[in-house]
Scaffold this motif. Structure first.
Motif, short mmCIF file in Angstrom:
data_model
loop_
_atom_site.label_atom_id
_atom_site.label_comp_id
_atom_site.label_asym_id
_atom_site.label_seq_id
_atom_site.Cartn_x
_atom_site.Cartn_y
_atom_site.Cartn_z
N GLY A 1 0.85 -1.20 0.00
CA GLY A 1 0.00 0.00 0.00
C GLY A 1 0.87 1.23 0.00
O GLY A 1 2.07 1.16 0.22
N SER A 2 0.26 2.40 -0.25
CA SER A 2 1.12 3.58 -0.36
C SER A 2 0.83 4.60 0.72
O SER A 2 0.80 5.79 0.44
CB SER A 2 1.02 4.18 -1.75
N GLU A 3 0.59 4.17 1.91
CA GLU A 3 0.45 5.13 3.00
C GLU A 3 1.84 5.69 3.35
O GLU A 3 2.86 5.15 2.92
CB GLU A 3 -0.16 4.45 4.22
N ILE A 4 1.84 6.75 4.13
CA ILE A 4 3.11 7.40 4.46
C ILE A 4 3.87 6.55 5.49
O ILE A 4 3.31 6.13 6.49
CB ILE A 4 2.84 8.79 5.05
N HIS A 5 5.12 6.27 5.19
CA HIS A 5 5.93 5.58 6.18
C HIS A 5 7.38 6.06 6.16
O HIS A 5 7.81 6.75 5.23
CB HIS A 5 5.83 4.06 6.03
N MET A 6 8.11 5.69 7.20
CA MET A 6 9.51 6.08 7.32
C MET A 6 10.37 5.18 6.43
O MET A 6 9.90 4.16 5.95
CB MET A 6 10.01 5.92 8.76
N ASN B 1 -2.50 13.05 0.92
CA ASN B 1 -2.18 11.63 1.08
C ASN B 1 -3.41 10.77 0.83
O ASN B 1 -3.30 9.60 0.50
CB ASN B 1 -1.56 11.34 2.45
N ALA B 2 -4.61 11.40 0.97
CA ALA B 2 -5.83 10.66 0.67
C ALA B 2 -5.90 10.35 -0.83
O ALA B 2 -6.65 9.49 -1.26
CB ALA B 2 -7.05 11.46 1.09
N MET B 3 -5.10 11.09 -1.61
CA MET B 3 -5.11 10.88 -3.06
C MET B 3 -4.07 9.83 -3.49
O MET B 3 -3.99 9.48 -4.66
CB MET B 3 -4.80 12.19 -3.81
N LEU B 4 -3.26 9.38 -2.56
CA LEU B 4 -2.27 8.35 -2.94
C LEU B 4 -3.01 7.12 -3.42
O LEU B 4 -4.07 6.78 -2.89
CB LEU B 4 -1.40 7.98 -1.73
N PRO B 5 -2.46 6.43 -4.41
CA PRO B 5 -3.18 5.26 -4.90
C PRO B 5 -3.19 4.15 -3.85
O PRO B 5 -2.21 4.01 -3.11
CB PRO B 5 -2.37 4.83 -6.13
N THR B 6 -4.29 3.38 -3.78
CA THR B 6 -4.34 2.26 -2.85
C THR B 6 -3.33 1.20 -3.28
O THR B 6 -2.67 0.58 -2.46
CB THR B 6 -5.77 1.67 -2.82
N ILE B 7 -3.25 0.99 -4.59
CA ILE B 7 -2.29 0.03 -5.11
C ILE B 7 -1.19 0.82 -5.82
O ILE B 7 -1.44 1.45 -6.85
CB ILE B 7 -2.97 -0.97 -6.09
N SER B 8 0.00 0.84 -5.25
CA SER B 8 1.11 1.63 -5.82
C SER B 8 1.75 0.86 -6.98
O SER B 8 1.44 -0.31 -7.20
CB SER B 8 2.17 1.86 -4.74
N SER B 9 2.70 1.52 -7.66
CA SER B 9 3.36 0.82 -8.77
C SER B 9 4.13 -0.40 -8.25
O SER B 9 4.15 -1.45 -8.89
CB SER B 9 4.27 1.78 -9.54
N VAL C 1 -5.50 -6.60 0.21
CA VAL C 1 -5.17 -5.26 -0.25
C VAL C 1 -5.18 -4.29 0.93
O VAL C 1 -6.21 -4.11 1.59
CB VAL C 1 -6.17 -4.79 -1.33
N SER C 2 -4.03 -3.67 1.17
CA SER C 2 -3.89 -2.76 2.30
C SER C 2 -4.56 -1.42 2.01
O SER C 2 -4.60 -0.97 0.87
CB SER C 2 -2.41 -2.54 2.61
N PHE C 3 -5.07 -0.78 3.05
CA PHE C 3 -5.62 0.58 2.98
C PHE C 3 -6.66 0.77 1.88
O PHE C 3 -6.67 1.79 1.19
CB PHE C 3 -4.49 1.61 2.83
N VAL C 4 -7.54 -0.19 1.72
CA VAL C 4 -8.63 -0.06 0.74
C VAL C 4 -9.50 1.13 1.16
O VAL C 4 -9.81 1.29 2.34
CB VAL C 4 -9.47 -1.35 0.73
N VAL D 1 -11.24 -0.11 -6.27
CA VAL D 1 -9.91 -0.71 -6.37
C VAL D 1 -10.00 -2.23 -6.34
O VAL D 1 -9.25 -2.93 -7.02
CB VAL D 1 -8.98 -0.13 -5.27
N ILE D 2 -10.96 -2.73 -5.58
CA ILE D 2 -11.14 -4.18 -5.49
C ILE D 2 -11.62 -4.71 -6.85
O ILE D 2 -11.13 -5.72 -7.36
CB ILE D 2 -12.17 -4.54 -4.38
N LYS D 3 -12.58 -3.98 -7.44
CA LYS D 3 -13.11 -4.40 -8.75
C LYS D 3 -11.99 -4.38 -9.79
O LYS D 3 -11.87 -5.29 -10.62
CB LYS D 3 -14.26 -3.49 -9.18
N THR D 4 -11.18 -3.31 -9.75
CA THR D 4 -10.07 -3.20 -10.71
C THR D 4 -9.12 -4.38 -10.55
O THR D 4 -8.71 -5.00 -11.54
CB THR D 4 -9.30 -1.88 -10.47
N LEU D 5 -8.78 -4.68 -9.31
CA LEU D 5 -7.82 -5.77 -9.09
C LEU D 5 -8.42 -7.10 -9.52
O LEU D 5 -7.75 -7.91 -10.17
CB LEU D 5 -7.40 -5.82 -7.61
N LYS D 6 -9.68 -7.31 -9.21
CA LYS D 6 -10.30 -8.59 -9.59
C LYS D 6 -10.32 -8.75 -11.11
O LYS D 6 -10.03 -9.83 -11.63
CB LYS D 6 -11.71 -8.71 -8.98
N SER D 7 -10.63 -7.67 -11.82
CA SER D 7 -10.65 -7.85 -13.28
C SER D 7 -9.23 -8.00 -13.82
O SER D 7 -9.01 -8.72 -14.79
CB SER D 7 -11.45 -6.76 -13.98
#
Ligand code: ATP
Ligand code: PYR
Ligand code: K
Ligand code: MG
Length: 576
Positions: free
Chosen positions: A163-168, A267-275, A294-297, A302-308
């Motif tokens: 996931g792409s949440e903020i981390h150190m 940060n709310a705009m960060l993608p749930t699924i990063s590159s 999938v972290s931070f859904v 995003v779930i539909k996208t991943l499933k397809s």
């Protein structure tokens, strides 16, 4: 990363989480070995020590081409030795209904260590892509596969995205860094050469970080295990003073709060699924994992996208997508997210960093109930036995927390650090197992909540013939005090609908597919067997009875409720 990695006790994360290093007057009463210690099978002649202290010599089992028959699919029936011996020794009622997910980390990544977890009752092995390299994860996944093939287990594999949440950053390879009260630290978006990194400076992975924070904001590391207040901003550097000291761990999650609320700007705009997550997902698909968590859904999209994407990449693949409920945004869209997913996880660690911790229990209850209504498996995760990272027995409060999740009839409980890098992974697993068994039994005896109450389970999904059949079969099983429900299922759906009713007896799910067998291993009360069967009910039933009888797993006179998804029928049969 090698399996020899160990946290020294002075660096144990428990300390970073505000536990005093020495507990004077330790209230722990050391009870005489409350749970049997499990040892994995080493050779074909060793004794396999099983839950409940059942001992079976591997040499006593029929052997086919050098392997125990349980492994070599005698008559096309595949079940693991642990389940088989447990059923033989203790009968149907003894089986544990709540499933267990173990995070595999440096402490548990070797073949023997994974095997010890499987023998101890691990149903699903989780690998967390936040940590370690793909090569490391590949080795773990292959070891689990090898274990399944060689020993007949059906341990499913769950890959958890970063996931792409903020981390150190990773602290330049250090195991941890200590932040003391009042110290000044710099959090920056600048990257440094490891040798040139100034003291008390931490790189943050999100470029908008310095722009988004304001002087006076509170910066929480790992949900508040360590706290800072922002005192000054200088270009890309955010200068902070430590207000709650503790250990900073590599890649720890960061959140910032303003006037008591979580700040969610860009940060709310960060993608749930990063590159990087997409590459990890490609890796997971290629390695044939059973679940992708999938972290931070934040939404169902995003779930539909991943499933397809999974369907396009790997047509016919059975990979299930689990939505991790840990982001504040997911709470607004819970029902839609769960509907779109194949299951959910209450990821209490990060959830408790995004909402006030006192709200976590009610979210857990709500997610568990919603999943039950929508017939999706649900996992309760994080900090269930946190003190067991360091101590061999849990606190009474942790046992109460596990009991609560078992009492809510969640499908599965999850170990994180306890199994990934704690000192007592097998003991932690044994505690989950024994508490689950005890609470499940108590619940059945007390019938504290009528699990088959239709109001509990029938709303929210469109009514279907299969669902009605499964509800009725479960009620019949309870009223007739049946010993087991047998279900023959090709895609697992009928087994799921039976599990959803949480009947009093275990559900034997026979499926011709090894991958369905593994994925059913996440669901409450299901004992999955692999079996090739024809559409003729009579013949498949006779064959199952004789195979199970020959192996001592059922006895003449046992009452079985049989559900077939092909015929959509229910039968009540005494084993001849
Ligand atoms: N593959 C691994 N390699 C090294 N350390 C690991 C690995 N997996 C887990 N760990 C360690 O175990 C700890 C707990 O694992 P866990 O999966 O709960 O991670 P986490 O960092 O808390 O993130 P998440 O929110 O995804 O659960 C991690 O913080 C890390 O220290
Ligand atoms: C499991 C997980 O991701 C969490 O608790 O945050
Ligand atoms: K993760
Ligand atoms: Mg998390």
């Amino acid at each position: 990363m090698s399996g020899s990695f160990r946290f020294s006790s002075s660096l144990s994360p428990v300390h970073s989480r505000g536990f005093p290093k020495l507990r004077f007057f330790n209230p722990r009463i050391v009870v005489p070995n409350p749970v049997p210690l499990l040892k994995p099978m080493k050779t074909a002649h060793s004794r396999v020590v099983l839950p409940g202290n059942v001992k079976v010599a591997a040499s006593e089992l029929p052997v086919t081409s050098g392997k125990p028959a349980a492994v070599a699919e005698s008559g096309g029936l595949q079940v693991d030795l642990v389940t088989e011996a447990d059923l033989k020794a203790n009968g149907f009622r003894s089986t544990r209904r709540t499933k267990i997910v173990c995070t595999i980390g440096p402490r548990t990544c070797e073949f023997e260590e994974i095997e010890a977890l499987a023998v101890g009752g691990m149903n699903v092995a989780r690998v967390n892509m936040c940590h370690g390299t793909r090569e490391w994860h590949r080795d773990v996944i292959r070891r689990v596969r090898q274990l399944n093939e060689e020993k007949g287990f059906a341990v499913a594999i769950m890959m958890d995205t970063e996931g792409s949440e903020i981390h150190m950053d990773d602290l330049n390879g250090a195991e941890s860094a200590k932040a003391e009260d009042g110290e000044i630290w710099t959090f920056t978006v600048r990257a440094f050469d490891p040798s040139a990194c100034p003291e008390r400076t931490i790189t943050v992975n999100y470029d908008g970080f310095a722009e988004d924070v304001k002087v006076g904001d509170e910066l929480l590391v790992d949900g508040g295990m360590v706290r800072f207040v922002v005192t000054e901003k200088i270009g890309p550097d955010v200068i902070c003073q430590c207000t709650d000291p503790g250990l900073l761990l590599p890649r720890a999650n960061l959140t910032f709060w303003r006037n008591g609320s979580l700040v969610q700007e860009r940060n709310a705009m960060l993608p749930t699924i990063s590159s990087k997550d997409w590459l990890d997902i490609d890796f997971g698909i290629a390695e044939g994992v059973d679940f992708i968590a999938v972290s931070f859904v934040k939404s169902a999209e995003v779930i539909k996208t991943l499933k397809s994407y999974i369907t396009a990449r790997s047509p016919g693949s059975q990979i299930a997508v689990i939505a991790k409920i840990e982001s504040i945004d997911s709470l607004k869209n819970l029902e839609e997210i769960i509907k779109a997913s194949d299951g959910a996880m209450v990821a209490r660690g990060d959830l408790g960093a995004q909402i006030p911790i006192e709200q976590v229990p009610s979210v857990q209850e709500k997610v568990v109930q919603l999943c039950r209504m929508l017939n999706k498996p649900v996992i309760v995760a994080s900090q269930l036995l946190e003190s067991m990272i360091e101590y061999p027995i849990p606190t009474r409060a942790e046992v109460a927390d596990v009991s609560e999740a078992v009492g809510q009839q969640a499908d599965a409980l999850m170990l994180s650090s306890e199994s990934a890098m704690g000192q007592y992974p097998e003991k932690a697993l044994a505690v989950l197992r024994s508490v689950s068994l005890r609470i499940e039994k108590w619940r059945r005896e007390e019938k504290r909540l009528d699990a088959t109450d239709p109001s509990n389970v029938s709303s929210c999904t469109p009514p279907s013939i299969s669902e009605e059949i499964c509800n009725t079969a479960s009620q019949m099983a309870n009223k007739l005090k049946a010993d087991a429900i047998f279900v023959y299922t090709k895609n697992g759906q009928t087994a799921s609908l039976l599990s959803r009713n949480r009947p009093d007896c275990p559900i034997f799910a026979f499926t011709p597919s090894t991958s369905i067998r593994r994925s059913l291993n996440l669901q409450w009360g299901l004992i999955p067997f692999r079996l090739d069967f024809s559409d003729d009910v009579e013949s498949k039933l006779n064959r199952t009875f004789s195979l199970l009888k020959a192996r001592g797993m059922i006895n003449p006179g046992d009452l079985i409720i049989v559900v077939s998804d092909v015929l959509q029928s229910i039968q009540a049969i005494k084993v001849p």
